[in-house]
Design a protein around this motif. Structure first.
Motif, short mmCIF file in Angstrom:
data_model
loop_
_atom_site.label_atom_id
_atom_site.label_comp_id
_atom_site.label_asym_id
_atom_site.label_seq_id
_atom_site.Cartn_x
_atom_site.Cartn_y
_atom_site.Cartn_z
N TYR A 144 0.83 -1.21 0.00
CA TYR A 144 0.00 0.00 0.00
C TYR A 144 0.87 1.26 0.00
O TYR A 144 0.69 2.16 -0.84
N ASP A 145 1.80 1.34 0.95
CA ASP A 145 2.63 2.54 1.09
C ASP A 145 3.49 2.77 -0.15
O ASP A 145 3.57 3.89 -0.66
N ALA A 146 4.14 1.71 -0.64
CA ALA A 146 5.01 1.86 -1.80
C ALA A 146 4.21 2.26 -3.04
O ALA A 146 4.66 3.09 -3.83
N SER A 147 3.02 1.70 -3.20
CA SER A 147 2.15 2.08 -4.33
C SER A 147 1.82 3.56 -4.29
O SER A 147 1.87 4.25 -5.32
N GLU A 148 1.47 4.04 -3.11
CA GLU A 148 1.15 5.47 -2.95
C GLU A 148 2.35 6.35 -3.28
O GLU A 148 2.22 7.35 -3.98
N ILE A 149 3.52 5.97 -2.79
CA ILE A 149 4.72 6.77 -3.03
C ILE A 149 5.06 6.77 -4.51
O ILE A 149 5.38 7.82 -5.09
N ILE A 150 5.00 5.61 -5.14
CA ILE A 150 5.30 5.51 -6.57
C ILE A 150 4.31 6.35 -7.38
O ILE A 150 4.71 7.06 -8.32
N ASP A 151 3.05 6.31 -7.03
CA ASP A 151 2.06 7.15 -7.71
C ASP A 151 2.38 8.64 -7.54
O ASP A 151 2.27 9.42 -8.49
N ASP A 152 2.79 9.02 -6.33
CA ASP A 152 3.15 10.42 -6.07
C ASP A 152 4.37 10.86 -6.89
O ASP A 152 4.40 11.96 -7.44
N ILE A 153 5.35 9.98 -7.00
CA ILE A 153 6.54 10.30 -7.81
C ILE A 153 6.14 10.40 -9.27
O ILE A 153 6.59 11.31 -9.99
N ASP A 154 5.29 9.50 -9.73
CA ASP A 154 4.79 9.55 -11.11
C ASP A 154 4.17 10.90 -11.42
O ASP A 154 4.44 11.49 -12.48
N ILE A 155 3.33 11.38 -10.52
CA ILE A 155 2.66 12.67 -10.71
C ILE A 155 3.69 13.79 -10.81
O ILE A 155 3.61 14.65 -11.68
#
Length: 126
Positions: A30-41
């Motif tokens: 969950y946490d890594a998915s959120e962080i990766i999505d934030d970096i993508d943005i």
């Protein structure tokens, strides 16, 4: 059940012994998915905030240590070489490696969690 080569075996065996492997894996995913999505943005912005990218990457690296996801951590370090010199194109290419390594770990952890849940559902007397 082996996720050899995907996560550090000692770290993961310790989590299993403590009975926290499934929960820690869920939190990591969950946490890594959120962080990766934030970096993508951030990487999609015309002007990338490389300081924020660095902060999020450091957060992702701390997150990967919870399950011993060494390949994700190494990919993050490689990614860091490009955001350190503020090379957006290099960041985009190297971040795809971070994402791919995360997907591999996520997949293996999801399989492990399913197996753990099946073992738990069967109980010790089955």
């Amino acid at each position: 059940m082996s996720i050899q080569g995907v996560v550090d075996e000692d770290t993961f065996e310790e989590l299993r012994d403590e009975g926290t492997a499934v929960e820690v894996s869920r939190l990591f995913i969950y946490d890594a998915s959120e962080i990766i999505d934030d970096i993508d943005i951030l990487m999609e912005e015309p002007e990338v905030d490389f300081d924020e990218v660095e902060a999020l990457t450091q957060q992702l690296m701390r997150c990967t240590s919870s399950v011993g996801a060494q390949q994700v951590n190494l990919a993050c370090m490689h990614f860091g070489n490009f955001y350190a010199i503020q090379c957006k194109q290099g960041c985009l290419v190297s971040f795809s490696l971070v994402r791919n390594e995360f997907y591999i770990v996520r997949h293996e952890l999801e399989i492990m969690m399913q197996l753990e849940e099946q073992i738990t559902a069967c109980g010790p007397n089955s």
